[in-house]
Design an enzyme around this catalytic site. Structure first.
Site, short mmCIF file in Angstrom:
data_model
loop_
_atom_site.label_atom_id
_atom_site.label_comp_id
_atom_site.label_asym_id
_atom_site.label_seq_id
_atom_site.Cartn_x
_atom_site.Cartn_y
_atom_site.Cartn_z
N GLU A 108 0.87 -1.19 0.00
CA GLU A 108 0.00 0.00 0.00
C GLU A 108 0.90 1.23 0.00
OE1 GLU A 108 -3.03 -0.22 -0.53
OE2 GLU A 108 -3.48 -2.31 -0.04
N CYS B 91 -2.15 9.43 2.89
CA CYS B 91 -1.75 8.88 1.59
C CYS B 91 -2.78 9.14 0.49
CB CYS B 91 -1.46 7.39 1.70
SG CYS B 91 -2.83 6.41 2.34
#
Length: 462
Positions: free
Chosen positions: A218, A252
Site C-alpha cells: 500500500e 496517503c
C-alpha cells in the site's frame, strides 16, 4: 486477563519459528478461536483507549477526536465486521462443475496463508498497523506486526497492549527501526503486507522475492483533484480543505494537487481560503497536527515557493507547524509536482480543455487516489474510463476509505493488492480449489489407446 511477559526476551528468529510451529497445530483455523481473539483485541483497545490517545498526542499532536474517527473507529469497525461475517467468509464456496468432470462437485476453500508480516506506517499508526493485523487474524493466520518507529510512542503502546495480552507464538509486535525491519525481511513469511513509500516498497518487494513471498504493498503517489466549472464550488472547496489538511496533509489519499478550470479558478481559490480560515488550522488546535519530525518538516518547507504562495506559507520549526498553504500558477514541471507532497501544501494548476488535461494526467504515474468535482455526466464518464487509480470519489475526497464494501489499494506505482472488508480476508487467504469425483461409472474416452472416435468426443466435451 493473562499476560505473556516471558516472550519479551526471545529474539525475532525464535518468535518466527514459534509462530510457524503454532500455525501447524491448526488451532488458528477454528472460527471460535479467531472470534475469541478478535473480541479480545477489541476489549484491550477499548480498555487502553486513554493510553493510545496519549501516545499519539506525544508523537504528533493528534487530538482524541481525530484519533478516534480516523484511527480507532476503523479498527473497531473492522473487528465487528469480521466477527459478524467470519462464518460466511470462511465457508467453502460451491461452484459449477464442467461436463468433462461429471459426475462430481467443485468447491473453493478459503484457507489461511500461514505466518504473516505486517509493516505499518507512521501517519495513521493505529489504523495502518492494526487494520491489516485484524484481517490477517480473521483469515486464520499468525502474525508479526512491525509498527513504524517514526511514531515511537504509538509503537510502544501497541507493543504493550498486544504483547502483554496475546501469546507471541500467535501475535507479536516487534519494536525497532531500520535494522530490525531489515532482520525481519531476511526471514521467510507466507505473506508480507507493507504500507509506506514507494521507495521502501521496492526494498520490501525485492526482499520478498528472495523467498517467492507474496506481497501487498500500500504505497502512495500524487493524487489529483479535478474541479470543473460544472462543480458545486462551495461544497467542493469545503470537502477538499477538510480532506487535504486532515492530519496536516500527512494522508496517503489526500488530494496532492488541484487541477481547476481556468474560468472558475479565482472564485474557487477564494473559497479555499475561506474554509481554511473557518476551520482554524492553528498550532496546537484539535483539528490540526504537527509535522511528524524535523526531517519531514525541512523537506516540506523547501517545497514552498514564496513567489507562488496564494495563501499561508508561514511555519514554526520549533512547533513543527506548517500553515495550510496554497500555491498558485503552478506548472507541471515545478519541483512541488515531482513527488508526493505528504504535507499541508496544495499546488493549484489551471486548465482550459478538459480532455487535454485528462490526457496529461494519464501520462503520469498511476496515483493511489483520484477525485473529480463536477455535475456533468460526460465529464464523470471520461474520468472513470480514462484515468487509472487505486480508488477515489466523485464530488468528495478520502471518504471512499470508510466504505468496507469497497477494496482499498493501489495500482502500478501506487501499490499491489488491496484490503478492507471481505477483500482483507481474501488478501490473507489462499483460495484452495477441490474437485471431488464419484468412483462409480467408467468413462474411458480420456484413457489410452487413443482413437479418432475418442478425439471427436473430447472435442464435444471440452
Amino acid at each position: 486477563m493473562h499476560c505473556f511477559p516471558k516472550f519479551e526476551s526471545m529474539d525475532i528468529q525464535e518468535i518466527s519459528s514459534a509462530q510457524k510451529a503454532f500455525f501447524k497445530t491448526h488451532k488458528t483455523k477454528s472460527i471460535k478461536f479467531r472470534k475469541m481473539y478478535l473480541e479480545k483485541l477489541k476489549e484491550i483497545i477499548t480498555q487502553n483507549e486513554e493510553l493510545l490517545y496519549k501516545a499519539i498526542e506525544k508523537d504528533f499532536g493528534k487530538s482524541r477526536f481525530d484519533t478516534f474517527t480516523t484511527e480507532l473507529s476503523f479498527v473497531l469497525k473492522d473487528i465487528d465486521y469480521y466477527i459478524k461475517n467470519l462464518k460466511t467468509l470462511s465457508k467453502p464456496q460451491k461452484v459449477s462443475t464442467n461436463l468433462a468432470n461429471q459426475i462430481g462437485k467443485s468447491l473453493i476453500y478459503p484457507e489461511p496463508l500461514g505466518c504473516i508480516l505486517v509493516i505499518g506506517a507512521w501517519n495513521y499508526p493505529y489504523q495502518l498497523s492494526l487494520s491489516p493485523l485484524v484481517a490477517a487474524l480473521a483469515a486464520g493466520n499468525c502474525c508479526i506486526l512491525k509498527p513504524s518507529e517514526i511514531a515511537e510512542n504509538t509503537m510502544e503502546a501497541m507493543a504493550k497492549i498486544i504483547n502483554e495480552n496475546f501469546p507471541s507464538e500467535y501475535v507479536y509486535v516487534y519494536k525497532g527501526g531500520i535494522n530490525e525491519t531489515t532482520d525481519l525481511l531476511k526471514l521467510r513469511f507466507d505473506k508480507i503486507f507493507f504500507t509506506g513509500s514507494t521507495k521502501v516498497g521496492k526494498i520490501v518487494y525485492k526482499a520478498a522475492a528472495e523467498n517467492l513471498t507474496p506481497v501487498t504493498l500500500e504505497l502512495g503517489g500524487k493524487s489529483p483533484a479535478i474541479i470543473t466549472k460544472e462543480a458545486n464550488l462551495e461544497v467542493s472547496a469545503k470537502r477538499i480543505v477538510w480532506g487535504k489538511f486532515l492530519n496536516a496533509g500527512q494522508t496517503c489519499v489526500a488530494p496532492d494537487y488541484l487541477v481547476v478550470e481556468e474560468s472558475v479558478k479565482e472564485q474557487f481559490l477564494e473559497m479555499l481560503r475561506k474554509y481554511i480560515k473557518e476551520f482554524k488550522y492553528e498550532p496546537g488546535s484539535e483539528q490540526y497536527t504537527r509535522i511528524i519530525n524535523q526531517r519531514n518538516f525541512q523537506r516540506l518547507i523547501q517545497l514552498i515557493q514564496k513567489d507562488k504562495v496564494y495563501f499561508g506559507g508561514n511555519y514554526s520549526e520549533e512547533k513543527l507547524y506548517i500553515e495550510p498553504t496554497i500555491l498558485t500558477d503552478i506548472e507541471w514541471k515545478d519541483p512541488v509536482m515531482e513527488e508526493e507532497i505528504f504535507g499541508p501544501i496544495l499546488p493549484v494548476i489551471s486548465f482550459t480543455h478538459y480532455n487535454q488535461m485528462i490526457n496529461t494526467i494519464t501520462e503520469l504515474e498511476k496515483p493511489l487516489a483520484a477525485y473529480l468535482f463536477t455535475n456533468n455526466p460526460e465529464e464523470k464518464e471520461i474520468f472513470k474510463q480514462k484515468i487509472s487509480f487505486g480508488g477515489g470519489c466523485i464530488n468528495d475526497v478520502v471518504m471512499h476509505l470508510s466504505n468496507d464494501h469497497l477494496p482499498f489499494g493501489g495500482v502500478g506505482n501506487s501499490g499491489i493488492g488491496h484490503y478492507h472488508g471481505k477483500y482483507g480476508f481474501e488478501t490473507f487467504s489462499h483460495q484452495k480449489s477441490i474437485l471431488e469425483r464419484v468412483t462409480w461409472g467408467k468413462p474411458n474416452i480420456k484413457y489410452p489407446p487413443y482413437s479418432d472416435k475418442k478425439l471427436k468426443w473430447i472435442k464435444k466435451l471440452l
